[in-house]
Motif scaffolding. Structure first.
Motif, short mmCIF file in Angstrom:
data_model
loop_
_atom_site.label_atom_id
_atom_site.label_comp_id
_atom_site.label_asym_id
_atom_site.label_seq_id
_atom_site.Cartn_x
_atom_site.Cartn_y
_atom_site.Cartn_z
N ARG A 49 0.81 -1.19 0.05
CA ARG A 49 -0.27 0.34 0.16
C ARG A 49 1.29 1.24 -0.10
NH1 ARG A 49 -5.02 -1.62 0.16
NH2 ARG A 49 -5.43 -2.99 1.44
N GLN A 50 2.20 1.07 1.13
CA GLN A 50 2.50 2.57 0.45
C GLN A 50 3.29 2.33 -0.59
OE1 GLN A 50 6.08 1.97 3.69
NE2 GLN A 50 6.51 3.97 3.36
N VAL A 51 3.66 1.87 -0.58
CA VAL A 51 4.16 1.81 -2.52
C VAL A 51 3.52 2.56 -3.12
CG1 VAL A 51 5.48 0.50 -4.06
CG2 VAL A 51 6.25 0.06 -1.76
N PHE A 52 2.26 1.63 -3.68
CA PHE A 52 1.59 1.73 -4.12
C PHE A 52 1.50 3.81 -4.58
CE2 PHE A 52 -2.57 1.67 -6.47
CZ PHE A 52 -2.23 0.20 -7.91
N ASP A 53 0.85 3.83 -2.94
CA ASP A 53 0.82 5.49 -2.82
C ASP A 53 1.49 6.73 -2.94
OD1 ASP A 53 -2.14 4.47 -1.62
OD2 ASP A 53 -1.43 5.08 0.53
N GLU A 54 3.20 6.04 -2.72
CA GLU A 54 4.12 6.91 -3.42
C GLU A 54 4.19 6.83 -4.98
OE1 GLU A 54 7.74 4.83 -1.66
OE2 GLU A 54 6.89 5.04 0.29
N VAL A 55 3.52 5.71 -5.49
CA VAL A 55 3.67 5.71 -6.96
C VAL A 55 2.71 6.62 -8.08
CG1 VAL A 55 3.18 4.41 -9.03
CG2 VAL A 55 5.09 3.19 -7.27
N PHE A 56 1.85 6.95 -6.57
CA PHE A 56 0.70 7.72 -7.10
C PHE A 56 0.49 8.68 -7.22
CE2 PHE A 56 -2.38 3.80 -8.34
CZ PHE A 56 -2.32 4.24 -9.71
N ALA A 57 1.66 9.23 -5.74
CA ALA A 57 2.16 10.57 -6.19
C ALA A 57 2.69 11.45 -6.56
CB ALA A 57 1.98 10.79 -4.49
N GLU A 58 4.29 10.15 -6.85
CA GLU A 58 4.66 10.73 -8.03
C GLU A 58 3.92 11.46 -9.36
OE1 GLU A 58 8.12 8.31 -8.15
OE2 GLU A 58 8.52 8.01 -6.06
N GLU A 59 3.51 9.80 -9.25
CA GLU A 59 2.73 10.14 -11.33
C GLU A 59 1.93 11.17 -11.12
OE1 GLU A 59 -1.57 8.74 -12.08
OE2 GLU A 59 0.05 7.77 -13.02
N ALA A 60 1.64 12.05 -10.06
CA ALA A 60 0.62 13.95 -10.17
C ALA A 60 1.40 14.60 -10.47
CB ALA A 60 -0.23 14.02 -8.67
N GLU A 61 2.92 14.76 -9.70
CA GLU A 61 3.77 15.63 -10.19
C GLU A 61 4.54 15.43 -11.67
OE1 GLU A 61 7.34 14.57 -7.29
OE2 GLU A 61 5.72 15.18 -5.11
N TRP A 62 3.97 14.31 -12.40
CA TRP A 62 4.46 14.12 -13.68
C TRP A 62 3.60 15.40 -14.88
CZ3 TRP A 62 4.02 8.40 -14.57
CH2 TRP A 62 5.24 8.00 -13.61
N PRO A 63 4.65 15.96 -15.52
CA PRO A 63 3.43 16.96 -16.58
C PRO A 63 2.62 16.05 -16.94
CG PRO A 63 6.01 16.87 -17.29
CD PRO A 63 5.59 15.85 -15.87
N ALA A 64 1.48 16.75 -17.90
CA ALA A 64 0.61 16.24 -18.46
C ALA A 64 0.53 16.21 -19.59
CB ALA A 64 -0.50 16.52 -18.81
N ALA A 65 0.75 14.59 -20.76
CA ALA A 65 0.74 14.50 -21.82
C ALA A 65 -0.09 15.95 -22.89
CB ALA A 65 1.08 13.70 -22.73
N GLY A 66 0.55 16.70 -23.72
CA GLY A 66 -0.29 17.34 -24.42
C GLY A 66 -0.31 17.34 -26.17
#
Length: 66
Positions: A49-66
């Motif tokens: 759960r911790q790793v899963f949450d960390e991965v999704f938290a990092e994903e929120a920091e990625w720039p959106a594809a455009g």
């Protein structure tokens, strides 16, 4: 309802739905893993759960594809 309040409510709801869906995905993965390989220790579940949450938290920091 003021526009700012609607935005905050919509953001809150979207984040809650995302958390719930992430939990369902992880629970499904763990159930599948257990059906194939056997029980998963509670400490391993918590770490997953911790790793899963960390991965999704990092994903929120990625720039959106455009």
């Amino acid at each position: 309802m003021p526009a700012g309040a609607r935005y905050h409510l919509a953001t809150f709801i979207a984040e809650a739905v995302e958390r719930e869906l992430r939990g369902q995905v992880l629970d499904g993965y763990l159930a599948d893993y257990e059906s194939r390989k056997g029980p998963v220790a509670e400490s391993a579940r918590q770490r997953a759960r911790q790793v899963f949450d960390e991965v999704f938290a990092e994903e929120a920091e990625w720039p959106a594809a455009g």
